[in-house]
Design a protein around this motif. Sequence first.
Motif, PDB file in Angstrom:
ATOM      1  N   SER A 197     -29.534 -41.978  -5.961  1.00 30.72           N
ATOM      2  CA  SER A 197     -28.361 -41.110  -5.877  1.00 30.72           C
ATOM      3  C   SER A 197     -27.397 -41.587  -4.802  1.00 30.72           C
ATOM      4  O   SER A 197     -26.172 -41.546  -4.983  1.00 30.72           O
ATOM      5  CB  SER A 197     -28.796 -39.668  -5.593  1.00 30.72           C
TER       6      SER A 197
ATOM      7  N   THR B 134     -35.362 -26.762 -13.488  1.00 33.08           N
ATOM      8  CA  THR B 134     -34.317 -27.754 -13.741  1.00 33.08           C
ATOM      9  C   THR B 134     -33.076 -27.444 -12.920  1.00 33.08           C
ATOM     10  O   THR B 134     -32.535 -26.344 -12.991  1.00 33.08           O
ATOM     11  CB  THR B 134     -33.930 -27.772 -15.236  1.00 33.08           C
ATOM     12  N   VAL B 135     -32.668 -28.408 -12.120  1.00 28.67           N
ATOM     13  CA  VAL B 135     -31.391 -28.351 -11.411  1.00 28.67           C
ATOM     14  C   VAL B 135     -30.657 -29.651 -11.693  1.00 28.67           C
ATOM     15  O   VAL B 135     -31.246 -30.640 -12.138  1.00 28.67           O
ATOM     16  CB  VAL B 135     -31.577 -28.143  -9.891  1.00 28.67           C
ATOM     17  N   SER B 136     -29.369 -29.660 -11.423  1.00 26.67           N
ATOM     18  CA  SER B 136     -28.543 -30.797 -11.812  1.00 26.67           C
ATOM     19  C   SER B 136     -28.853 -32.068 -11.012  1.00 26.67           C
ATOM     20  O   SER B 136     -28.733 -33.175 -11.528  1.00 26.67           O
ATOM     21  CB  SER B 136     -27.058 -30.444 -11.662  1.00 26.67           C
ATOM     22  N   THR B 137     -29.254 -31.928  -9.767  1.00 29.68           N
ATOM     23  CA  THR B 137     -29.513 -33.092  -8.919  1.00 29.68           C
ATOM     24  C   THR B 137     -30.958 -33.540  -9.072  1.00 29.68           C
ATOM     25  O   THR B 137     -31.890 -32.765  -8.829  1.00 29.68           O
ATOM     26  CB  THR B 137     -29.235 -32.765  -7.443  1.00 29.68           C
ATOM     27  N   ASP B 138     -31.157 -34.803  -9.453  1.00 27.04           N
ATOM     28  CA  ASP B 138     -32.492 -35.295  -9.786  1.00 27.04           C
ATOM     29  C   ASP B 138     -33.474 -35.187  -8.630  1.00 27.04           C
ATOM     30  O   ASP B 138     -34.609 -34.741  -8.810  1.00 27.04           O
ATOM     31  CB  ASP B 138     -32.409 -36.756 -10.252  1.00 27.04           C
TER      32      ASP B 138
ATOM     33  N   ASN C 212     -34.407 -31.654  -7.924  1.00 25.03           N
ATOM     34  CA  ASN C 212     -35.233 -31.204  -9.036  1.00 25.03           C
ATOM     35  C   ASN C 212     -36.684 -31.666  -8.850  1.00 25.03           C
ATOM     36  O   ASN C 212     -37.634 -30.903  -9.024  1.00 25.03           O
ATOM     37  CB  ASN C 212     -34.673 -31.758 -10.346  1.00 25.03           C
TER      38      ASN C 212
END
Length: 305
Positions: free
Chosen positions: A55, A242-246, A249
């Motif tokens: 990221s 589940t969240v948008s940032t890997d 998450n």
Amino acid sequence: MRKIKKIGRVILSFLLMFVVIALIGVIFMKQVLMSASALNQQLEDSSYYTQIEESLSAEFKTLSLETSVPEEIFVEAAMDQYGLQQLARTNNEQALNYLIDPGATYATTIDRRVFVEPVTTYVESYAAEHNQPFDESLQAQTDTIIEEATAILGSHTTLFNLDHVIAYPQFQAGRKMLQIVLSYFYLVPLTFFLIIGALIVLNWKLPHRSLIWIGSGLVSGSAFVIIPAIVALSLEVPQRITVSTDYINTALRTLVMHYTTFLLAAGALVFFLGIACLVGYNMISKAKRTTYRQNREYGTEMDQY
């Protein structure tokens, strides 16, 4: 008197059930949920830091396109794996310490210095190559780039950013309640042993009978922990987060799985202790009945003589 004792046993066994739940809960809070070392160890054993690096690379690439500073400048300055882990560990420790320590202050650790020299050196070289003076205007632009890079690094090494909630009175009230629970956690195990002691006293003539009351409380209390944990694991609740940032998450899934597994293991341990008490009661009672029958038979044979 017998009725009073029986009612007392029932009430104490019922209370023991709730104390067992509370005991597992406070152990979980103190040794797992609020333990920075346990949290950091779980993150290190996952792909959390690998995903942070991925990221960061993407974020620095975007920053490079916006500022014309090569991506390699940011990457080489920030992508030291040991340094990233230490920074993240420090921020996690500070966040949890703020939650449990009434006198602690909260501030995230952001290492701005890692970008100062490489970014400034590059901008100075670029200015010299293009016959531009490194004046106050260019210095200000350089500082802005350094601040943006530092903010990116800071956001990626801060799992719990309390800056957004620290001013809310509801958050401070919850923090204070947490501190009270952790400060007086010893009352729960103390109550646990006092109840067990009271059950033994109420069965002082036949102490083994206390095992059935203790075992019932342990089994019932542990069931309230085991069943939700089994349901969560069977439905794969941790994996469904589940969240948008890997990388966040991954962190949440890893930690929730660890928490659920711990509660299941702790509940199972108490459950088997309860079963052991019930089995022990049954075995002792059976042995006593056998001894009683043998004594009666022996006494009858002696009477015949």
